[in-house]
Design a protein around this motif. Structure first.
Motif, PDB file in Angstrom:
ATOM      1  N   LYS A 147      23.273  68.629  -1.307  1.00  0.00           N
ATOM      2  CA  LYS A 147      22.206  69.564  -1.684  1.00  0.00           C
ATOM      3  C   LYS A 147      22.294  70.863  -0.899  1.00  0.00           C
ATOM      4  O   LYS A 147      21.726  71.876  -1.302  1.00  0.00           O
ATOM      5  N   TYR A 148      22.920  70.808   0.253  1.00  0.00           N
ATOM      6  CA  TYR A 148      23.005  71.989   1.114  1.00  0.00           C
ATOM      7  C   TYR A 148      24.427  72.559   1.130  1.00  0.00           C
ATOM      8  O   TYR A 148      24.870  73.152   2.108  1.00  0.00           O
ATOM      9  N   LEU A 157      22.400  62.455  12.115  1.00  0.00           N
ATOM     10  CA  LEU A 157      21.171  63.206  11.791  1.00  0.00           C
ATOM     11  C   LEU A 157      20.256  62.219  11.095  1.00  0.00           C
ATOM     12  O   LEU A 157      20.666  61.556  10.137  1.00  0.00           O
ATOM     13  N   ALA A 158      19.036  62.078  11.585  1.00  0.00           N
ATOM     14  CA  ALA A 158      18.128  61.107  10.971  1.00  0.00           C
ATOM     15  C   ALA A 158      16.683  61.479  11.254  1.00  0.00           C
ATOM     16  O   ALA A 158      16.368  62.112  12.270  1.00  0.00           O
ATOM     17  N   VAL A 159      15.814  61.059  10.342  1.00  0.00           N
ATOM     18  CA  VAL A 159      14.373  61.304  10.435  1.00  0.00           C
ATOM     19  C   VAL A 159      13.681  59.942  10.482  1.00  0.00           C
ATOM     20  O   VAL A 159      14.077  59.010   9.761  1.00  0.00           O
ATOM     21  N   CYS A 173      14.857  55.092  11.635  1.00  0.00           N
ATOM     22  CA  CYS A 173      15.102  55.798  10.361  1.00  0.00           C
ATOM     23  C   CYS A 173      15.363  54.804   9.238  1.00  0.00           C
ATOM     24  O   CYS A 173      15.535  55.194   8.094  1.00  0.00           O
ATOM     25  N   GLN A 211       9.646  60.466   6.653  1.00  0.00           N
ATOM     26  CA  GLN A 211      10.668  60.911   5.704  1.00  0.00           C
ATOM     27  C   GLN A 211      10.012  61.476   4.454  1.00  0.00           C
ATOM     28  O   GLN A 211       8.869  61.142   4.131  1.00  0.00           O
ATOM     29  N   GLY A 212      10.755  62.325   3.749  1.00  0.00           N
ATOM     30  CA  GLY A 212      10.248  62.893   2.498  1.00  0.00           C
ATOM     31  C   GLY A 212       9.311  64.068   2.701  1.00  0.00           C
ATOM     32  O   GLY A 212       8.625  64.486   1.776  1.00  0.00           O
ATOM     33  N   ARG A 213       9.280  64.630   3.891  1.00  0.00           N
ATOM     34  CA  ARG A 213       8.398  65.790   4.171  1.00  0.00           C
ATOM     35  C   ARG A 213       9.203  67.010   4.598  1.00  0.00           C
ATOM     36  O   ARG A 213       8.727  67.865   5.296  1.00  0.00           O
ATOM     37  N   ARG A 214      10.443  67.041   4.182  1.00  0.00           N
ATOM     38  CA  ARG A 214      11.372  68.153   4.419  1.00  0.00           C
ATOM     39  C   ARG A 214      11.777  68.298   5.888  1.00  0.00           C
ATOM     40  O   ARG A 214      12.266  69.353   6.295  1.00  0.00           O
ATOM     41  N   LEU A 215      11.553  67.250   6.667  1.00  0.00           N
ATOM     42  CA  LEU A 215      11.975  67.329   8.072  1.00  0.00           C
ATOM     43  C   LEU A 215      13.494  67.191   8.186  1.00  0.00           C
ATOM     44  O   LEU A 215      14.109  67.781   9.082  1.00  0.00           O
ATOM     45  N   GLY A 216      14.108  66.423   7.279  1.00  0.00           N
ATOM     46  CA  GLY A 216      15.574  66.330   7.270  1.00  0.00           C
ATOM     47  C   GLY A 216      16.180  67.701   7.027  1.00  0.00           C
ATOM     48  O   GLY A 216      17.139  68.099   7.696  1.00  0.00           O
ATOM     49  N   LYS A 264      18.006  52.811   9.130  1.00  0.00           N
ATOM     50  CA  LYS A 264      19.433  52.443   9.095  1.00  0.00           C
ATOM     51  C   LYS A 264      19.824  51.996  10.498  1.00  0.00           C
ATOM     52  O   LYS A 264      19.845  52.811  11.431  1.00  0.00           O
ATOM     53  N   ASP A 302      23.828  57.984  -0.357  1.00  0.00           N
ATOM     54  CA  ASP A 302      22.584  58.720  -0.125  1.00  0.00           C
ATOM     55  C   ASP A 302      22.826  59.904   0.800  1.00  0.00           C
ATOM     56  O   ASP A 302      22.383  61.026   0.538  1.00  0.00           O
ATOM     57  N   ALA A 303      23.503  59.625   1.896  1.00  0.00           N
ATOM     58  CA  ALA A 303      23.753  60.684   2.878  1.00  0.00           C
ATOM     59  C   ALA A 303      24.637  61.771   2.256  1.00  0.00           C
ATOM     60  O   ALA A 303      24.411  62.967   2.468  1.00  0.00           O
ATOM     61  N   PHE A 338      22.484  63.903   0.102  1.00  0.00           N
ATOM     62  CA  PHE A 338      21.626  64.765   0.929  1.00  0.00           C
ATOM     63  C   PHE A 338      22.413  66.006   1.366  1.00  0.00           C
ATOM     64  O   PHE A 338      21.968  67.135   1.153  1.00  0.00           O
TER      65      PHE A 338
HETATM   66  C1  COA Z   1      18.625  61.592   4.862  1.00  0.00           C
HETATM   67  C2  COA Z   1      17.388  61.984   5.660  1.00  0.00           C
HETATM   68  C3  COA Z   1      17.827  62.686   6.953  1.00  0.00           C
HETATM   69  C4  COA Z   1      16.565  62.982   4.813  1.00  0.00           C
HETATM   70  O1  COA Z   1      15.420  63.388   5.544  1.00  0.00           O
HETATM   71  P1  COA Z   1      14.003  63.605   4.813  1.00  0.00           P
HETATM   72  O2  COA Z   1      13.114  64.302   5.765  1.00  0.00           O
HETATM   73  O3  COA Z   1      13.539  62.308   4.263  1.00  0.00           O
HETATM   74  O4  COA Z   1      14.434  64.557   3.601  1.00  0.00           O
HETATM   75  P2  COA Z   1      13.750  65.919   3.140  1.00  0.00           P
HETATM   76  O5  COA Z   1      12.306  65.670   2.831  1.00  0.00           O
HETATM   77  O6  COA Z   1      14.051  67.001   4.107  1.00  0.00           O
HETATM   78  O7  COA Z   1      14.520  66.172   1.763  1.00  0.00           O
HETATM   79  C5  COA Z   1      15.297  67.324   1.524  1.00  0.00           C
HETATM   80  C6  COA Z   1      16.057  67.140   0.219  1.00  0.00           C
HETATM   81  O8  COA Z   1      17.001  66.063   0.363  1.00  0.00           O
HETATM   82  C7  COA Z   1      16.742  65.041  -0.608  1.00  0.00           C
HETATM   83  N1  COA Z   1      16.978  63.739   0.023  1.00  0.00           N
HETATM   84  C8  COA Z   1      16.291  63.212   1.037  1.00  0.00           C
HETATM   85  N2  COA Z   1      16.764  61.996   1.339  1.00  0.00           N
HETATM   86  C9  COA Z   1      17.765  61.759   0.463  1.00  0.00           C
HETATM   87  C10 COA Z   1      18.637  60.674   0.260  1.00  0.00           C
HETATM   88  N3  COA Z   1      18.558  59.579   1.011  1.00  0.00           N
HETATM   89  N4  COA Z   1      19.527  60.758  -0.742  1.00  0.00           N
HETATM   90  C11 COA Z   1      19.601  61.861  -1.505  1.00  0.00           C
HETATM   91  N5  COA Z   1      18.819  62.943  -1.354  1.00  0.00           N
HETATM   92  C12 COA Z   1      17.913  62.879  -0.384  1.00  0.00           C
HETATM   93  C13 COA Z   1      15.295  65.237  -1.006  1.00  0.00           C
HETATM   94  O9  COA Z   1      15.035  64.718  -2.287  1.00  0.00           O
HETATM   95  C14 COA Z   1      15.156  66.736  -0.956  1.00  0.00           C
HETATM   96  O10 COA Z   1      15.732  67.288  -2.118  1.00  0.00           O
HETATM   97  P3  COA Z   1      15.004  68.387  -3.070  1.00  0.00           P
HETATM   98  O11 COA Z   1      15.225  69.697  -2.352  1.00  0.00           O
HETATM   99  O12 COA Z   1      15.743  68.299  -4.344  1.00  0.00           O
HETATM  100  O13 COA Z   1      13.565  68.008  -3.118  1.00  0.00           O
HETATM  101  C15 COA Z   1      16.473  60.778   5.987  1.00  0.00           C
HETATM  102  O14 COA Z   1      16.075  60.151   4.781  1.00  0.00           O
HETATM  103  C16 COA Z   1      17.119  59.757   6.898  1.00  0.00           C
HETATM  104  O15 COA Z   1      17.011  59.876   8.110  1.00  0.00           O
HETATM  105  N6  COA Z   1      17.781  58.744   6.317  1.00  0.00           N
HETATM  106  C17 COA Z   1      18.393  57.694   7.106  1.00  0.00           C
HETATM  107  C18 COA Z   1      19.555  58.202   7.949  1.00  0.00           C
HETATM  108  C19 COA Z   1      20.643  58.940   7.176  1.00  0.00           C
HETATM  109  O16 COA Z   1      21.068  58.482   6.113  1.00  0.00           O
HETATM  110  N7  COA Z   1      21.078  60.093   7.744  1.00  0.00           N
HETATM  111  C20 COA Z   1      22.027  61.006   7.117  1.00  0.00           C
HETATM  112  C21 COA Z   1      23.442  60.803   7.452  1.00  0.00           C
HETATM  113  S1  COA Z   1      23.906  60.571   9.125  1.00  0.00           S
END
Ligand code: COA
Length: 176
Positions: free
Chosen positions: A147-148, A97-99, A24, A104-109, A26, A140-141, A144
């Motif tokens: 947003k929810y 939780l990680a993708v 992912c 990444q960036g395809r709404r899988l998170g 990290k 960043d986390a 993320f």
């Molecule tokens: C954070 C993470 C899980 C997001 O997954 P993703 O599939 O890339 O994100 P999505 O495409 O589902 O994005 C969903 C929303 O979150 C936002 N988002 C995604 N990554 C983000 C980040 N790093 N910071 C802020 N917002 C973020 C997107 O812009 C999107 O917002 P929108 O509805 O306004 O368009 C992924 O980037 C990841 O695995 N990062 C590294 C590990 C990590 O930090 N995990 C989280 C904490 S344990």
């Protein structure tokens, strides 16, 4: 097994997943997935769920872990706008939780988070659970989860902690 959309499923972690090349971006999360996720699942410390797609590589698109936990009642009573007993309150913990960075960036998170919350809502029919906590490791986390509708409940120094009431999660699935 849980399915969302027709393309993706989450299933319990398997032995071969550690060697699937998950990354992912990290290091602590990647390292956890490779070295500890399966063992912790087998030991009952967490349940680890892996996001897969029959039509798509890599083999592990993402993962999350769930555990039971508790929080100081003062931390969550403000968010719940309720007077609670003073002893610790039961919650579910999304520990990791990680993708994979290739997808990444395809709404899988988002899909992973909703999948985790659905399992938590189901579990909350069997035992007391006031909500879900996460401990985001960086800004960043935190953004993320924000947003929810997760709310930061850490008031002073120490690890960040965010909370989402169980009623909010339940409401998200009420029409399903
Ligand atoms: C954070 C993470 C899980 C997001 O997954 P993703 O599939 O890339 O994100 P999505 O495409 O589902 O994005 C969903 C929303 O979150 C936002 N988002 C995604 N990554 C983000 C980040 N790093 N910071 C802020 N917002 C973020 C997107 O812009 C999107 O917002 P929108 O509805 O306004 O368009 C992924 O980037 C990841 O695995 N990062 C590294 C590990 C990590 O930090 N995990 C989280 C904490 S344990």
């Amino acid at each position: 097994m849980s399915a969302f959309g027709s393309r993706y499923i989450t299933t319990p972690i398997e032995l071969a997943d550690a060697d699937a090349g998950f990354s992912c971006g990290k290091h602590p999360l990647d390292d956890y997935f490779v070295r500890h996720a399966l063992a912790n699942d087998q030991n009952g410390i967490c349940r680890a769920y892996v996001l897969r797609s029959e039509a798509e590589l890599p083999r592990v698109l993402g993962f999350y872990t769930l555990s039971m936990a508790s929080v100081e009642s003062a931390r969550v009573s403000k968010v719940l706008e309720k007077k609670l007993p003073k002893y610790p309150m039961p919650v579910a913990l999304i520990g990791r939780l990680a993708v994979d960075r290739r997808v990444q960036g395809r709404r899988l998170g988002e899909k992973l988070l909703l999948d985790a919350l659905r399992r938590i809502v189901d579990a909350a029919t069997l035992m007391g659970c006031t909500g879900t906590i996460v401990d985001p490791k960086d800004d960043d986390a935190e953004r993320f989860y924000g947003k929810y509708d997760f709310v930061t409940v850490t008031v002073d120094a120490g690890p960040r902690r965010m909370f989402l009431p169980i009623a909010t999660a339940r409401a998200a699935f009420k029409d399903d």
